[in-house]
Every structure is written in C-alpha cells, then in structure tokens.
Design a protein around this motif. Structure first.
Motif, PDB file in Angstrom:
ATOM      1  N   GLU A  47       1.356  -1.578  -0.102  1.00 48.85           N
ATOM      2  CA  GLU A  47      -0.239  -0.070  -0.148  1.00 48.85           C
ATOM      3  C   GLU A  47       0.360   1.614  -0.133  1.00 48.85           C
ATOM      4  OE1 GLU A  47      -3.854  -1.023   2.388  1.00 48.85           O
ATOM      5  OE2 GLU A  47      -1.739  -1.444   3.100  1.00 48.85           O
ATOM      6  N   ILE A  48       1.708   0.821   1.131  1.00 49.09           N
ATOM      7  CA  ILE A  48       3.146   2.245   0.612  1.00 49.09           C
ATOM      8  C   ILE A  48       3.758   2.473  -0.245  1.00 49.09           C
ATOM      9  CG2 ILE A  48       4.793   3.213   1.945  1.00 49.09           C
ATOM     10  CD1 ILE A  48       2.491   3.416   3.700  1.00 49.09           C
ATOM     11  N   GLN A  49       4.143   1.474  -1.286  1.00 45.10           N
ATOM     12  CA  GLN A  49       4.483   1.628  -2.300  1.00 45.10           C
ATOM     13  C   GLN A  49       3.808   1.767  -3.628  1.00 45.10           C
ATOM     14  OE1 GLN A  49       5.576  -2.422  -3.044  1.00 45.10           O
ATOM     15  NE2 GLN A  49       7.355  -2.623  -2.091  1.00 45.10           N
ATOM     16  N   LYS A  50       2.499   1.495  -4.098  1.00 48.90           N
ATOM     17  CA  LYS A  50       1.637   2.253  -4.483  1.00 48.90           C
ATOM     18  C   LYS A  50       1.421   3.541  -4.680  1.00 48.90           C
ATOM     19  CE  LYS A  50      -3.407   1.776  -5.890  1.00 48.90           C
ATOM     20  NZ  LYS A  50      -4.693   1.126  -5.683  1.00 48.90           N
ATOM     21  N   PHE A  51       1.731   4.227  -2.677  1.00 48.66           N
ATOM     22  CA  PHE A  51       0.587   5.364  -2.412  1.00 48.66           C
ATOM     23  C   PHE A  51       2.420   5.893  -3.026  1.00 48.66           C
ATOM     24  CE2 PHE A  51       1.244   8.980   0.413  1.00 48.66           C
ATOM     25  CZ  PHE A  51       0.243  10.520  -0.032  1.00 48.66           C
ATOM     26  N   VAL A  52       3.607   5.897  -2.565  1.00 48.62           N
ATOM     27  CA  VAL A  52       4.962   6.423  -2.797  1.00 48.62           C
ATOM     28  C   VAL A  52       4.036   6.660  -4.871  1.00 48.62           C
ATOM     29  CG1 VAL A  52       7.562   6.400  -3.503  1.00 48.62           C
ATOM     30  CG2 VAL A  52       6.315   5.331  -1.532  1.00 48.62           C
ATOM     31  N   GLY A  53       3.830   6.303  -6.079  1.00 49.49           N
ATOM     32  CA  GLY A  53       4.130   5.651  -6.970  1.00 49.49           C
ATOM     33  C   GLY A  53       3.168   7.093  -7.233  1.00 49.49           C
ATOM     34  N   ALA A  54       2.065   7.695  -6.578  1.00 47.15           N
ATOM     35  CA  ALA A  54       0.932   8.247  -7.177  1.00 47.15           C
ATOM     36  C   ALA A  54       1.670   9.838  -6.881  1.00 47.15           C
ATOM     37  CB  ALA A  54      -0.411   7.973  -6.047  1.00 47.15           C
ATOM     38  N   ALA A  55       1.952   9.935  -5.450  1.00 41.95           N
ATOM     39  CA  ALA A  55       2.504  11.061  -4.468  1.00 41.95           C
ATOM     40  C   ALA A  55       3.678  11.664  -5.516  1.00 41.95           C
ATOM     41  CB  ALA A  55       2.589  11.026  -3.617  1.00 41.95           C
ATOM     42  N   LYS A  56       4.232  10.602  -5.600  1.00 43.10           N
ATOM     43  CA  LYS A  56       6.076  10.845  -6.504  1.00 43.10           C
ATOM     44  C   LYS A  56       5.983  11.314  -7.173  1.00 43.10           C
ATOM     45  CE  LYS A  56       7.594  11.723  -2.518  1.00 43.10           C
ATOM     46  NZ  LYS A  56       8.231  13.194  -1.909  1.00 43.10           N
ATOM     47  N   VAL A  57       5.163  10.304  -8.554  1.00 43.20           N
ATOM     48  CA  VAL A  57       5.631  10.051 -10.195  1.00 43.20           C
ATOM     49  C   VAL A  57       3.970  11.185 -10.755  1.00 43.20           C
ATOM     50  CG1 VAL A  57       6.117   8.299 -11.667  1.00 43.20           C
ATOM     51  CG2 VAL A  57       6.698   8.159  -9.924  1.00 43.20           C
ATOM     52  N   LEU A  58       3.396  10.676 -10.253  1.00 49.36           N
ATOM     53  CA  LEU A  58       1.954  11.245 -11.074  1.00 49.36           C
ATOM     54  C   LEU A  58       2.128  12.665 -10.317  1.00 49.36           C
ATOM     55  CD1 LEU A  58      -0.531   8.343 -10.401  1.00 49.36           C
ATOM     56  CD2 LEU A  58       1.056   9.461 -12.224  1.00 49.36           C
ATOM     57  N   HIS A  59       1.872  12.598  -9.089  1.00 51.76           N
ATOM     58  CA  HIS A  59       1.630  14.205  -8.501  1.00 51.76           C
ATOM     59  C   HIS A  59       3.017  15.459  -8.180  1.00 51.76           C
ATOM     60  CE1 HIS A  59      -2.648  14.022  -7.913  1.00 51.76           C
ATOM     61  NE2 HIS A  59      -2.666  12.791  -8.105  1.00 51.76           N
ATOM     62  N   SER A  60       4.280  14.735  -8.788  1.00 47.28           N
ATOM     63  CA  SER A  60       5.447  15.196  -8.098  1.00 47.28           C
ATOM     64  C   SER A  60       5.475  16.225  -6.857  1.00 47.28           C
ATOM     65  CB  SER A  60       5.796  16.382  -9.323  1.00 47.28           C
ATOM     66  OG  SER A  60       5.902  15.008 -10.352  1.00 47.28           O
ATOM     67  N   SER A  61       4.777  15.177  -5.529  1.00 48.71           N
ATOM     68  CA  SER A  61       5.120  16.317  -4.541  1.00 48.71           C
ATOM     69  C   SER A  61       5.932  16.491  -3.572  1.00 48.71           C
ATOM     70  CB  SER A  61       3.412  15.264  -3.279  1.00 48.71           C
ATOM     71  OG  SER A  61       3.661  14.746  -3.305  1.00 48.71           O
ATOM     72  N   GLU A  62       5.557  17.723  -3.092  1.00 47.57           N
ATOM     73  CA  GLU A  62       7.175  17.861  -2.067  1.00 47.57           C
ATOM     74  C   GLU A  62       7.187  17.422  -0.822  1.00 47.57           C
ATOM     75  OE1 GLU A  62       8.757  22.095  -2.582  1.00 47.57           O
ATOM     76  OE2 GLU A  62       5.824  22.068  -2.977  1.00 47.57           O
ATOM     77  N   VAL A  63       5.453  17.460   0.060  1.00 48.35           N
ATOM     78  CA  VAL A  63       4.816  16.568   0.618  1.00 48.35           C
ATOM     79  C   VAL A  63       4.069  15.389   0.903  1.00 48.35           C
ATOM     80  CG1 VAL A  63       4.170  16.864   3.175  1.00 48.35           C
ATOM     81  CG2 VAL A  63       5.498  18.949   2.226  1.00 48.35           C
TER      82      VAL A  63
END
Length: 343
Positions: free
Chosen positions: A284-300
């Motif tokens: 679940e964390i790995q899936k969120f990492v992809g969404a947060a960092k790759v799809l949304h380029s989030s800083e936090v």
C-alpha cells in the motif's frame, strides 16, 4: 462524563454498562464456544493478549463481581452435560466459562492490556453519545425513528425474555438440547444484527463535535471513509494549509486530498480508515509512493491511517520521503498537536 479511572475503580459504574457487549466486536472479533454464548479462560486471555495467569489473578481479586456478570465454573454433572451439548472435547474436571457480559467486565478490570484499554475507550465514547444525545419525540411517521424504536424493543425482548427462556429449557431438557442450542444461536444472531443496525443508526444521527479526548479515536472509527477524509482535511486547514481539495473517489489516482502547506509546498494525502487491529502493509505504501511522487510530483506526502503500519511499510515510507501518520500520531494530531512535516 464517566472517566476511565472511575470505570476502573467503581463496581457500580461497571455494572451499569455491562449491556454494551457489542463494543467487544468493535475492537476485535471475539470467538465463542460452539454453544454461541461462552468463552473459556484461555480464549479470554487470547482476546485481551495477556497471560492466562494474569486473567486468573483478575478473577481471584474480583470473583463475586464476575460471577454476578455470568462467570461460572462447571464441574461434575453440569460439566458433562455442557460438553455433551456443545461438543467440546476436554479431559479437564472443571471448566471456567465467561459470557460476553463477563468478558466486558474483565475489560473494565484489566489495567495492563491495550485491547482492554481500547474496549474501555469505545465504551466511554458510546456512553458519552448516549448521555449527550438530544431527547426528541419524533413523529410516528418518521421511518428511521420507527426502525430504531422497533430495533430496541425487539432486542430488549430477545435479550431479556427469549434467550433466558432458551437457557432454562436447555438446562432442564435432556432430549432436545442440541435443537434448542441451535435455535438459541439463531436468536442470538438476530439480536446481534439488530444491535449492529441500531448502532449504525446512532452513528449516523449522533453529533460528532466537542468530543472529549478519550473518544477521539472512537469517533474516527465510527466515521465512514468520506467523513474521515473531511476530518483530515479540517486538520490540514487548522494547521495553515491552503487550497485543500478532497479528491477521493473511483478516479482519485491514489490521492484523497491535495493542498499547499503554509509555506507553499505541494502536499498530497492518502487516507485509510481501517479497523485498529489491522495494519498498513508495504504494497500500500509502494502504491502511494508512485501516486505521490510520480503522478503528482508532491513535495510533502502524508499516508494517514486509523491503524498501525507494519515495520516494512514504515521503512519504505521513511526511505521514500512519505510521512506515515499511524493511529497514535493521528490521535495526537487530532487532539491539537502539529505534524512536524507541516511546520
């Protein structure tokens, strides 16, 4: 407002809330013996995650109180009949049995069990809701009100009249015990479903504001997924975040909330309202990492959950720059503390 300390110290207060046995299943599943009514000492110890000796010590110190709530030790003919009726295979010459009321009683006596503490939290929160719920006289044509009143009346009749009648018949009958136990089990299932339905109605209709701290997590556990996301969004706004947008839904692409921190950094949040005995796992964390960092380029990036995280999930979150807001941290955040990453 009943406090946890008062509950631990006062037999009268404990006796006054023994009917609320449904709180046991809110924390974790309580497995019952084949008779559908009782559990053994070992089963109670397993439920509360304590040693059998710890439980036996509690029984020794509070035997009269527990007997009043249904605790009993079977020997001789009674034990033989119980084994025959329930199908239990045991060579023991005695068997301690706890009905659900006695298990709840134990939860109000065990001081060093986290499971017992969580049961007390739910119990106190339900008592708070019951005491603060506005008294209303809804019109007879209100379907929801009628359903709730009918549920309560049927549950009361089943619990106070029908089930005791079955118990008496089972005790005195030798020819039809198995059939009576099967019928009683069916009645207990109906009673449990009615209690669950009534509890759901109470959660939907009860106010959620100005809860005491001890009920913070219990109130969140009673929320549905959307309410929980709105709660997290409110915490973000409280801590200075702007442009807070709820995006939860079938097309959220793994992100429930987006926002800007008080200093302008892009922020994404995933919210998981899971039962407290479950855990967030590494996939679940790995899936969120992809969404947060790759799809949304989030800083936090915050992964907020009403349950713990596994060790692997915590490690992956730390390595990937994800802030894991576990159950304990969420309770502190909701009570007024600020998340370090948002400061």
């Amino acid at each position: 407002m009943i406090s946890e300390t008062a509950l631990l110290e006062s037999p009268a207060l404990r006796s006054s809330v023994l009917e609320r046995t449904d709180v046991l299943d809110r924390v974790k599943a309580l497995s019952l013996l084949p008779d559908g009514m009782h559990v053994t000492t070992a089963m109670v110890a397993t439920y509360f995650e304590v040693a059998v000796k710890t439980l036996e010590s509690v029984v020794e110190d509070h035997r009269e109180e527990l007997q009043a709530s249904g605790y009993q030790v079977l020997t001789g003919t009674r034990l033989t009949l119980f084994k025959r009726a329930s199908g239990i295979q045991s060579r023991s010459r005695s068997l301690a049995l706890y009905p659900r009321r006695a298990v709840l009683n134990v939860a109000m006596l065990l001081r060093d069990s986290e499971v017992a503490r969580q049961v007390r939290v739910y119990l106190l929160d339900m008592e708070y809701l019951a005491r603060t719920q506005p008294v209303e006289n809804p019109a007879p044509t209100d379907p929801a009100a009628l359903d709730a009143r009918i549920d309560q009346r049927i549950t009361h009749i089943l619990g106070k009249t029908v089930l005791p009648m079955f118990n008496a018949l089972i005790e005195t009958s030798s020819d039809h015990q198995r059939e009576l136990i099967a019928l009683r089990t069916g009645v207990q299932r109906i009673e449990k479903r009615l209690r669950q339905h009534h509890a759901r109605l109470q959660r939907l209709e009860s106010p959620r504001e100005d809860r005491p701290l001890i009920g913070v997590m219990a109130s969140m556990d009673a929320m549905n997924g959307r309410e929980f996301e709105e709660h997290v969004a409110a915490l973000l706004r409280r801590d200075g975040c702007t442009n807070v947008i709820l995006r939860g839904g079938s097309r959220d692409r793994g992100i429930d909330i987006t926002a800007l921190t008080a200093d302008g950094r892009t922020l994404v949040v995933q919210c998981k309202r899971f039962a407290p005995h479950l855990s967030i796992t590494s996939p679940e964390i790995q899936k969120f990492v992809g969404a947060a960092k790759v799809l949304h380029s989030s800083e936090v990036a915050l992964f907020v959950a009403t349950c713990p995280f596994t060790r692997d999930a915590q490690n992956i979150a730390a390595e990937s720059g994800i802030t894991a807001v576990h159950r304990g941290l969420l309770e502190e955040w909701s009570a007024g503390a600020q998340l370090t990453v948002l400061q």
